[in-house]
Design a protein around this motif. Sequence first.
Motif, PDB file in Angstrom:
ATOM      1  N   GLY A 187      11.532  -9.714   3.502  1.00  0.00           N
ATOM      2  CA  GLY A 187      11.108  -8.324   3.414  1.00  0.00           C
ATOM      3  C   GLY A 187      10.759  -7.680   4.741  1.00  0.00           C
ATOM      4  N   ALA A 188      10.866  -8.426   5.845  1.00  0.00           N
ATOM      5  CA  ALA A 188      10.530  -7.895   7.171  1.00  0.00           C
ATOM      6  C   ALA A 188      11.804  -7.450   7.882  1.00  0.00           C
ATOM      7  CB  ALA A 188       9.802  -8.949   7.993  1.00  0.00           C
ATOM      8  N   TYR A 189      11.821  -6.188   8.322  1.00  0.00           N
ATOM      9  CA  TYR A 189      12.964  -5.638   9.046  1.00  0.00           C
ATOM     10  C   TYR A 189      12.583  -5.448  10.515  1.00  0.00           C
ATOM     11  CZ  TYR A 189      15.479  -4.862   4.706  1.00  0.00           C
ATOM     12  OH  TYR A 189      16.148  -5.057   3.519  1.00  0.00           O
TER      13      TYR A 189
ATOM     14  N   GLY B 135       9.096  -8.503  -4.769  1.00  0.00           N
ATOM     15  CA  GLY B 135       8.932  -9.170  -3.488  1.00  0.00           C
ATOM     16  C   GLY B 135       7.548  -8.965  -2.896  1.00  0.00           C
ATOM     17  N   PHE B 136       7.341  -9.567  -1.729  1.00  0.00           N
ATOM     18  CA  PHE B 136       6.065  -9.497  -1.022  1.00  0.00           C
ATOM     19  C   PHE B 136       6.349  -9.707   0.451  1.00  0.00           C
ATOM     20  CE2 PHE B 136       6.617 -13.159  -3.852  1.00  0.00           C
ATOM     21  CZ  PHE B 136       7.061 -14.110  -2.944  1.00  0.00           C
TER      22      PHE B 136
ATOM     23  N   SER C  21       8.319  -2.555  -5.422  1.00  0.00           N
ATOM     24  CA  SER C  21       8.817  -3.420  -4.355  1.00  0.00           C
ATOM     25  C   SER C  21       8.214  -2.996  -3.020  1.00  0.00           C
ATOM     26  CB  SER C  21      10.347  -3.372  -4.290  1.00  0.00           C
ATOM     27  OG  SER C  21      10.809  -2.040  -4.203  1.00  0.00           O
ATOM     28  N   VAL C  22       8.199  -3.936  -2.068  1.00  0.00           N
ATOM     29  CA  VAL C  22       7.594  -3.672  -0.765  1.00  0.00           C
ATOM     30  C   VAL C  22       8.401  -4.360   0.327  1.00  0.00           C
ATOM     31  CG1 VAL C  22       5.997  -5.634  -1.015  1.00  0.00           C
ATOM     32  CG2 VAL C  22       5.464  -3.800   0.605  1.00  0.00           C
ATOM     33  N   ILE C  23       8.571  -3.657   1.449  1.00  0.00           N
ATOM     34  CA  ILE C  23       9.139  -4.236   2.661  1.00  0.00           C
ATOM     35  C   ILE C  23       8.246  -3.845   3.831  1.00  0.00           C
ATOM     36  CG2 ILE C  23      11.513  -4.265   1.804  1.00  0.00           C
ATOM     37  CD1 ILE C  23      12.030  -1.729   3.483  1.00  0.00           C
ATOM     38  N   GLU C  24       8.533  -4.420   5.012  1.00  0.00           N
ATOM     39  CA  GLU C  24       7.733  -4.128   6.211  1.00  0.00           C
ATOM     40  C   GLU C  24       8.651  -3.866   7.387  1.00  0.00           C
ATOM     41  OE1 GLU C  24       6.207  -4.998  10.121  1.00  0.00           O
ATOM     42  OE2 GLU C  24       7.460  -6.425   9.013  1.00  0.00           O
TER      43      GLU C  24
ATOM     44  N   LEU D 148       3.971  -0.895   5.981  1.00  0.00           N
ATOM     45  CA  LEU D 148       4.540  -1.258   4.691  1.00  0.00           C
ATOM     46  C   LEU D 148       5.231  -0.053   4.065  1.00  0.00           C
ATOM     47  CD1 LEU D 148       1.487  -3.186   3.151  1.00  0.00           C
ATOM     48  CD2 LEU D 148       3.261  -4.072   4.690  1.00  0.00           C
ATOM     49  N   TYR D 149       6.328  -0.328   3.356  1.00  0.00           N
ATOM     50  CA  TYR D 149       7.045   0.686   2.590  1.00  0.00           C
ATOM     51  C   TYR D 149       6.992   0.239   1.135  1.00  0.00           C
ATOM     52  CZ  TYR D 149       8.759   2.335   7.093  1.00  0.00           C
ATOM     53  OH  TYR D 149       8.843   2.828   8.376  1.00  0.00           O
ATOM     54  N   CYS D 150       6.229   0.954   0.319  1.00  0.00           N
ATOM     55  CA  CYS D 150       5.977   0.569  -1.067  1.00  0.00           C
ATOM     56  C   CYS D 150       6.709   1.530  -1.999  1.00  0.00           C
ATOM     57  CB  CYS D 150       4.476   0.592  -1.356  1.00  0.00           C
ATOM     58  SG  CYS D 150       3.508  -0.513  -0.281  1.00  0.00           S
ATOM     59  N   TYR D 151       7.580   0.991  -2.835  1.00  0.00           N
ATOM     60  CA  TYR D 151       8.450   1.782  -3.708  1.00  0.00           C
ATOM     61  C   TYR D 151       8.078   1.478  -5.153  1.00  0.00           C
ATOM     62  CZ  TYR D 151      12.980   3.946  -5.060  1.00  0.00           C
ATOM     63  OH  TYR D 151      13.980   4.751  -5.577  1.00  0.00           O
TER      64      TYR D 151
END
Length: 413
Positions: A31-33, A302-303, A344-347, A352-355
């Motif tokens: 989840g990390a970009y 995800g986390f 869902s969440v990414i970083e 954090l980007y929480c959808y």
Amino acid sequence: MRIFLFYILSFMLAPVFGQETSQFRGPLRDGAYPEKGLLKKWPATGPQLELQIAGIGKGYSQPIVYKDVIYVTGIKKDTMDVISAYDLKGNLLWDKVYGHAWANSFPDTRSTPTIQNDKIYLIGGMGTVCCLDAKNGDMLWSQDAHNQFKGEYHKWGVAESVLLTDQAAVYVTGGEVTSVVAYDKITGKLLWKTKSLGGPRAYASSSLIERNGLKIILAQTAYDLIAINSINGEILWNYNLKPLQTGDMGKGANTNTPIYRDGEIFVTSGYDHPATMFSLSEDGHSVSLKWKNETMDTHHGGFVLVDGNLYGTNWQSNSKGQWVSIDWKTGKTNWVKDWFNKGSVIEADGLLYCYEEKGGNIALVQPDVSEFKIISTFKVEVGEGAYWAHPAIYDGKLYLRHGNMLLIYNIKA
């Protein structure tokens, strides 16, 4: 001299770019970009919508960008899974059928493309594993893995995305013949299959980790978390997750790709299954349970791990959940917060980007151990169905899917 240096650098960097891989939830599937220079706050109406692409097909899979082409899967033609390629202006370059869609409940396409060395690796909704040419969509090889190895579906079929190792394309079959198989990435020939541990497949995509030089595949079936030698398919260890799943629903519905850091493996799924941390031995051949957390039972969004803390959601029901943070080392819950619903969440770039999955609300959040610190929000108003597709970030653009619609926002600072 400058031209000479340019060619020297191009030659040196060619192998690096040749191994560029675009895949589900970022380079490490955690989840990390690796994007930098992104907006630290959005306008009140959200970041600038740069492009909107309609008609991508029904699906929950994540969009992928590879060499300035957008790839996305969906059901476009009756009951067939289709992959479509678009240029960065939204023009359709090509689309190709690659398999039959899942035939039962929630048939929408879920497998996200994995792309490397100009080859696309996909899993059809009924368990076909295939490889296509990224330039034109031509089929390079295809294997009916599910039927070939008498695989066993869980309730909602296939949601896995292909994992690539140095040589192999890896797929979880489940069933009594084998649990996991690996095909040669180039030829599609079978390289190895594990012994069967029994039980259906799960939904989680596998990951590749390294422990003191040993490359290990972490895979999940409905029963087990499995560590596999990536070279020969030997099962190094398996941990039976079923005794931990004491809730009334969702037994065996293992949904999320584990996160690995420094000899520790974190995994969780929804349905009141506890979050679990495992300690991996130095040689990678055994594992022990370090702690459990009863709060962070992330459904399928995800986390992410940021500065020693995990951020994700919990499951209260299939239609309800909260946002949660826990400490990586201890498993202690930092906080639990109501914010619309789970999702869902990414970083990326430290944020954090929480959808959120029911109403399409998306938040830019500052990671914090004391609170769910929202910086900015906006809402996706187009598309239909659940907001289950995970967000993605490429080249300063935020990619959000909602069913048959893809939205691309400019989030460069």
